[in-house]
Scaffold this active site. Structure first.
Site, PDB file in Angstrom:
ATOM      1  N   SER A 226       0.798  -1.219   0.000  1.00  0.00           N
ATOM      2  CA  SER A 226       0.000   0.000   0.000  1.00  0.00           C
ATOM      3  C   SER A 226       0.830   1.268   0.000  1.00  0.00           C
ATOM      4  CB  SER A 226      -0.967  -0.046   1.179  1.00  0.00           C
ATOM      5  OG  SER A 226      -1.725  -1.223   1.041  1.00  0.00           O
TER       6      SER A 226
ATOM      7  N   ASP B  11      -4.121  -1.556  -1.098  1.00  0.00           N
ATOM      8  CA  ASP B  11      -5.155  -1.921  -0.115  1.00  0.00           C
ATOM      9  C   ASP B  11      -6.534  -1.363  -0.480  1.00  0.00           C
ATOM     10  OD1 ASP B  11      -4.277   0.644   0.423  1.00  0.00           O
ATOM     11  OD2 ASP B  11      -4.007   0.357   2.571  1.00  0.00           O
TER      12      ASP B  11
ATOM     13  N   ARG C 105       7.203   6.189  -4.677  1.00  0.00           N
ATOM     14  CA  ARG C 105       7.749   6.810  -3.465  1.00  0.00           C
ATOM     15  C   ARG C 105       7.220   6.055  -2.258  1.00  0.00           C
ATOM     16  NH1 ARG C 105       3.791  10.179  -5.446  1.00  0.00           N
ATOM     17  NH2 ARG C 105       1.910  10.166  -4.191  1.00  0.00           N
TER      18      ARG C 105
HETATM   19  C1  BGC Z   1      -0.385   5.075   0.250  1.00  0.00           C
HETATM   20  C2  BGC Z   1      -1.499   4.362  -0.483  1.00  0.00           C
HETATM   21  C3  BGC Z   1      -2.331   3.539   0.470  1.00  0.00           C
HETATM   22  C4  BGC Z   1      -2.795   4.398   1.645  1.00  0.00           C
HETATM   23  C5  BGC Z   1      -3.633   3.620   2.653  1.00  0.00           C
HETATM   24  C6  BGC Z   1      -0.928   5.822   1.450  1.00  0.00           C
HETATM   25  O1  BGC Z   1       0.124   6.354   2.192  1.00  0.00           O
HETATM   26  O2  BGC Z   1       0.260   5.984  -0.606  1.00  0.00           O
HETATM   27  O3  BGC Z   1      -0.966   3.544  -1.505  1.00  0.00           O
HETATM   28  O4  BGC Z   1      -3.438   3.014  -0.208  1.00  0.00           O
HETATM   29  O5  BGC Z   1      -1.677   4.952   2.289  1.00  0.00           O
HETATM   30  O6  BGC Z   1      -2.928   2.584   3.228  1.00  0.00           O
END
Ligand code: BGC
Length: 494
Positions: free
Chosen positions: A147, A200, A162
């Site tokens: 995620s 996620d 990133r």
């Molecule tokens: C990430 C996402 C993720 C979200 C929730 C963010 O910091 O960039 O990819 O879906 O957090 O977990």
């Protein structure tokens, strides 16, 4: 009174009015479109290569792992094909040192070891059989919920753009995270194939769609936890940049017949330029001292990892106020018993440490209806080593907590509302279904109600539209959802 006046002045800085909400929705809609047209935009709008949403009849056993915040989870999921499933899981806290290591294989190697441990514990037969005859035992398809922002180029391939949420491993940036994990799995000789890369939010959307009864499919999956983000169903023809990506990647292999694809918006970086987002001194300081200044600006105002820190900085400002009648957590009069008490704060208090306040602190204080805010005083003592806080101090803390939490929910409504408006589902289907997960939406008192209050203020939603928006908790998105995507991906090896 002096303290109350100052606290009121501070909470006014957190106001996010009806006009602000509508202006932000317009900006969100514009950024959505821009993100669908080209790459490298603030709102990334990442194509996920998931081109179908489940209807609850899917079957089979799959592995799923989840890296996305504080914990790493390994699970096996059996889909029963009737909207239900069973799940076995293990969970470990990711060691902090591995979040910031120089060497990516240290983190991914650790994850592979956890998968090995899980297989030994819960799938001993399969594990032992594979060790004996590695070529004749079927591999488990694994859905890898990862995620963080990843530029996906196939269902099980994607380059890390990133890190967010406190992770910082330079070496992994630009690399294919599925490849990194597969390499470590192979090094341990495990019968596991990384079949799908899953954000996620995409998992949440899939999980909600699988478990909902009826044939209606879900529009949007959203996370309000440590971080925040959303993934939604988009018409393939609207994803204008797809043609360019297909060309770059030499014609990616995905099913175009459904005419749709799930897009991972990565809304944590909505309006990094701060055109419409609120910006208090506490937000500014938090950002400056974070490990990714200038990015994830929406996330830094909305998600669990940051709300405690915004609050901490506001409380610190009140504590250090030059006027002794205003400064909190210093000698004061306790209104509970009309006695002058000595309020003290330990110099080692978490108030003085970056990230020292957890979101659970906010949830507890927001909920507190006890006499003279007894519960708030208790948690001030437990979490912040404030001894004998006065009721006046506790009231100021509660006012600030409420302001920070409510602003987060109203901002959340901006992203959710804009996606609902853009989809036109309220008009075409008469409703829009949203699956949500994350500690904030699950435990923060009133979070959904504040979101709905803002929905009712949004042009294009209003009272009527709000009634047609369903929001449902989709637990286990990262387990169940990842398994569903591994199932879909199983046949389409990249
Ligand atoms: C990430 C996402 C993720 C979200 C929730 C963010 O910091 O960039 O990819 O879906 O957090 O977990």
């Amino acid at each position: 009174m002096a303290l109350e006046t100052e606290a009121k002045r501070m909470i006014a800085e957190f106001d996010f009015t009806k006009d602000d909400v509508n202006k932000a929705v317009r900006e969100y809609l514009a950024e959505m479109e821009e993100g669908l047209e080209k790459q490298g935009t603030q709102l990334s709008q990442i194509p996920t290569y998931v081109t179908a949403v489940p209807n609850g009849t899917e079957k089979g056993t799959f592995l799923a792992v989840d890296l996305g915040g504080t914990n790493f989870r390994v699970c096996s999921v059996t889909l029963h094909g009737n909207h239900t499933f069973s799940l076995t899981q293990s969970k470990v806290a990711v060691p902090r040192a591995l979040m910031e290591t120089q060497v990516a294989s240290e983190l991914f190697g650790y994850l592979a070891q956890q998968i090995e441990l899980f297989l030994k514990t819960h799938h001993e037969d399969h594990f032992a059989a594979h060790k004996g005859k590695p070529n004749s035992v079927p591999f488990f398809d694994l859905g890898f919920t990862f995620s963080f922002p990843v530029e996906q180029v196939g269902i099980n391939k994607g380059r890390l753009v990133r890190w967010t949420k406190g992770f910082a491993i330079e070496e992994a940036i630009g690399k294919d995270v599925c490849g990194l994990l597969q390499k470590e799995i192979d090094a341990l000789g495990l019968p596991v194939k990384v079949a799908a890369l899953v954000n996620d939010t995409v998992g949440t959307l899939m999980a909600r769609s699988y478990t909902s009864s009826g044939n209606e499919t879900t529009l949007l999956g959203a996370i309000f936890g440590t971080g925040t983000n959303g993934a939604y169903v988009e018409k393939l023809e609207n994803i204008k940049k797809m043609k360019m990506i297909d060309e770059q990647e030499g014609g990616s292999n995905y099913d175009r017949s459904t005419g749709m694809m799930i897009v991972n918006s990565e809304w944590g970086s909505f309006d990094n330029a701060l055109k419409v987002l609120p910006d208090t001194p506490y937000d500014r300081d938090l950002d400056r001292e974070s490990n990714n200044p200038g990015i994830q600006m929406f996330e830094k105002r909305v998600s669990g990892m940051f709300l405690g820190e915004i609050l901490r900085r506001a409380l610190l400002a009140l504590h250090g106020h030059p006027d002794p009648k205003i400064a909190i957590f210093k000698d004061g009069t306790s209104a509970d018993n009309d006695m002058t008490t000595t309020t003290t704060i330990d110099p080692n208090s978490n108030l003085f440490k970056q990230w020292g306040i957890d979101t659970s602190f906010l949830s507890i204080v927001e909920e507190d209806q006890s006499d003279h805010l007894r519960i708030t005083k208790q948690i001030l003592e437990k979490d912040l080593m404030v001894d004998s806080a006065s009721t006046e101090d506790a009231v100021a803390v509660k006012m600030l907590v409420h302001a920070v939490g409510k602003r987060a929910a109203r901002l959340a409504a901006v992203a959710l509302g804009a996606v609902v408006i853009q989809s036109k589902r309220l008009e075409t289907d008469g409703f829009a279904d949203i699956g949500v997960d994350g500690s904030l939406i699950e435990y923060y008192p009133g979070f959904e109600e504040y979101i709905r209050e803002a929905f009712r203020e949004i042009d294009g939603i209003g009272e009527e539209g709000d009634k047609k928006i369903r929001i449902g908790l989709a637990k286990d998105g990262s387990g169940l959802g990842a398994a569903l995507i591994a199932l879909i991906a199983g046949g389409s090896e990249q």
